[in-house]
Design a protein around this motif. Structure first.
Motif, short mmCIF file in Angstrom:
data_model
loop_
_atom_site.label_atom_id
_atom_site.label_comp_id
_atom_site.label_asym_id
_atom_site.label_seq_id
_atom_site.Cartn_x
_atom_site.Cartn_y
_atom_site.Cartn_z
N TYR A 199 0.83 -1.22 0.00
CA TYR A 199 0.00 0.00 0.00
C TYR A 199 0.86 1.27 0.00
N ARG A 200 1.90 1.26 0.83
CA ARG A 200 2.70 2.46 1.03
C ARG A 200 3.36 2.91 -0.27
N VAL A 203 0.78 4.31 -2.75
CA VAL A 203 0.37 5.66 -2.36
C VAL A 203 1.46 6.67 -2.70
N ASN A 207 0.92 9.86 -5.32
CA ASN A 207 1.08 11.24 -4.85
C ASN A 207 2.26 11.93 -5.52
N SER A 213 -6.64 12.44 -5.54
CA SER A 213 -7.38 11.37 -4.87
C SER A 213 -8.81 11.29 -5.41
N ALA A 235 -5.06 13.74 5.25
CA ALA A 235 -4.67 13.48 3.87
C ALA A 235 -4.68 14.75 3.02
N TRP A 239 -3.72 10.76 -1.77
CA TRP A 239 -4.06 9.35 -1.66
C TRP A 239 -3.64 8.82 -0.29
N THR A 240 -4.40 7.86 0.24
CA THR A 240 -4.08 7.22 1.51
C THR A 240 -4.11 5.70 1.33
N GLN A 241 -3.53 4.99 2.28
CA GLN A 241 -3.50 3.53 2.21
C GLN A 241 -4.91 2.95 2.30
N THR A 243 -7.63 4.26 1.14
CA THR A 243 -8.28 4.44 -0.17
C THR A 243 -7.83 3.36 -1.14
N VAL A 244 -6.54 3.08 -1.16
CA VAL A 244 -6.01 2.02 -2.03
C VAL A 244 -6.59 0.67 -1.64
#
Length: 523
Positions: A199-200, A203, A207, A213, A235, A239-241, A243-244
């Motif tokens: 995820y990281r 993201v 970004n 986003s 945020a 984008w955030t983890q 959201t992914v």
């Protein structure tokens, strides 16, 4: 001169009828009630309006502002078009009009239905009026729910906003079409995750590339979408983890319309209650897919294996989430260590139950991850070698042997589960007969409950494996094509383990100092 609080309300259902009943509109309610006050020389303290709110909704903003002013004794009379404008909830009617208002010395008047708490007739008619109003709301709610259920089952999209990557068809608001601007982003997310990225890193890339986003994208397109978590998030449009993660678990991207995941608790309580996954309404091929089935399955398999990437690692561990203790069934956790020069990296796997001390699992010894990887490679290459040297490989025989082991294990687990229940019943009878104290029974019940829960989990997992094995028996010929994709492996990676291995069980060290290792292949 009495001070009057005028309250006006109209719901969405009421506004749909505005063409046939103009008196229901907010403006006409205000005009009628103002004239009513002026004819009697009453002072209007304030006008409270809730537009688009149901009569059973207790969170109406101006309704609650009216109640606060009533409690402060700022108002002498609450004036509405009729009692149903104030509320259609019998409990609210009784709580305020027939209890709190009397306590606060406030008179309630409904002009159209002659509701007046100063009238002797009101006490007789109020219960009938309240009951009718509540039945009306309940009936409307049931009709709406039936209509929405029918539309879901017919494959009609009934959401207010399309999932990221799609947009609502302008020619048919119940149909989704691909948004060519954002669909490539969805494909990128799935492909990165399926190829081992976490995820990281996903993201960070989004970004860094300046991709807005989903919430910010909707805002830029003029949508009225509101992110309810925006106030508590840092945020700020990035984008955030989470959201992914939500995108990776959304089956809509396969072309399957998935709806009915939650519903209101009741027509009075608007809090959402989650629906069991098996009860969701799924309509395959209702719209064009963004993600193919193979990518979806690889993604879900990795998500369900709870794999993760280490802080200093550039790729996911090939065995992460695949290795279990053969004794207690819990995962084997990884311990990473290096040589003195910090140039060579090693890792070992140890039962998580023993490592954390949650239970006293006898499977204490760790196993070298590199040794285990090599054993997997040797066995896999041997299988491939056997297949390549023969025209036919009897995969069904492998499945038959696996099925026998699973059925034997399932039978033993069920026998232990039944034995635990019989012991509990016997102990309960002893408690009733006075042979066992309440304290001892409580301790025994707690201990047996933990054992029963563990056995239930193991039974459910074994049943799942039996079902998978049965499916593989049916698809033995198709699985051969998987082996044909490869000839020989020199190094184990995540793609190989996802393709070939379901999970691995590590047993205890026997008297010959050998470790029991059972690889459950997907072949």
């Amino acid at each position: 001169m009495p001070k009057v609080g005028i309250y006006c309300r109209i719901s969405i259902e009421d506004s749909n009828k505005a063409g046939s009943d103009d008196s229901a509109s907010i403006q006409n309610q205000k005009a009628m009630l103002r004239d009513y006050c002026h004819e009697r020389d009453w002072e209007i303290y304030d006008i409270y309006v809730d537009d688009g709110y149901s009569g059973v909704d207790r969170s109406r903003p101006d309704f609650n502002r009216l109640l606060r002013d009533c409690e402060k004794r700022n108002i002498d009379i609450v004036l509405c078009k009729d009692q149903s404008r104030f509320s259609r909830d019998t409990i609210v009617i009784e709580q305020y009009i027939n209890d709190r208002f009397l306590e606060w010395g406030i008179r309630f008047i409904g002009v159209a239905d002659n509701a007046d708490t100063d009238s002797e007739m009101y006490g007789t008619m109020r219960l009938f009026t309240s009951a009718y109003n509540e039945m009306y709301v309940k009936d409307i709610s049931a009709k709406i729910r039936r209509t929405l259920t029918y539309k879901r089952e017919q494959g009609q999209f009934i959401g207010s906003f399309a999932p990221y990557g799609y947009q609502i068809d302008q020619n048919d608001r119940h149909h989704l079409i691909i948004d060519e601007e954002t669909a490539p982003i969805v494909r990128l997310i799935f492909n990165m995750y399926a190829n081992g990225e976490g995820y990281r890193r996903i993201v960070q890339k989004l970004n860094e590339d300046g991709v807005v986003s989903p919430a910010e994208y909707k805002r830029q397109k003029g949508s009225k979408y509101v992110n309810c978590n925006a106030d508590s998030s840092n945020a700020r449009g990035l984008w955030t983890q989470s959201t992914v993660a939500a995108i990776l678990r959304n089956e809509m991207y396969t072309g399957t319309l998935v709806q009915g995941k939650s519903h209101n608790i009741s027509y009075k309580n608007k809090k959402r209650r989650k629906v069991l996954k098996d009860e969701w309404v799924r309509i395959p091929d209702s719209h064009e897919a963004i993600i193919d089935c193979e990518t979806w399955e690889r993604t879900q398999e990795r998500l369900n294996s709870h794999t993760r990437v280490g802080k200093h690692s550039q790729e996911i561990s090939p065995l992460s989430g695949k290795v279990r203790c053969a004794v207690c069934g819990r995962p084997m956790k990884r311990n990473v260590y290096y040589n003195k020069a910090k140039t060579i990296r090693y890792y070992g796997l140890q039962c998580a139950t023993y490592k954390t001390g949650a239970m006293n699992c006898p499977n204490k010894a760790s196993i070298s991850g590199l040794v285990l990887e090599q054993k997997i490679l040797d066995e896999l290459n041997e299988i491939i070698s056997q297949y390549c040297q023969a025209d036919e490989i009897q995969l069904v025989d492998i499945y038959d042997e696996e099925m026998k082991k699973l059925e034997k294990k399932l039978s033993a687990l069920k026998e232990r589960h039944n034995s635990a229940n019989e012991r509990l019943v016997k102990m309960y009878k002893d408690k009733l007969d006075g042979a066992v104290s309440d304290e001892d029974y409580a301790l025994f019940r707690q201990s047996l409950g933990d054992e029963e829960q563990l056995l239930s989990e193991q039974i459910a997992e074994t049943i799942r494996r039996v079902d998978e094995c049965r499916k593989r028996q049916e698809n033995a010929e198709g699985q051969k094509a998987l082996i044909e994709k490869y000839t020989h492996f020199d190094k184990l990676n995540r793609t190989i383990t996802d393709e070939f291995i379901d999970f691995i069980e590590i047993g205890m060290i026997d008297e010959n100092r050998e470790r029991e290792i059972h690889i459950h292949w997907k072949l």
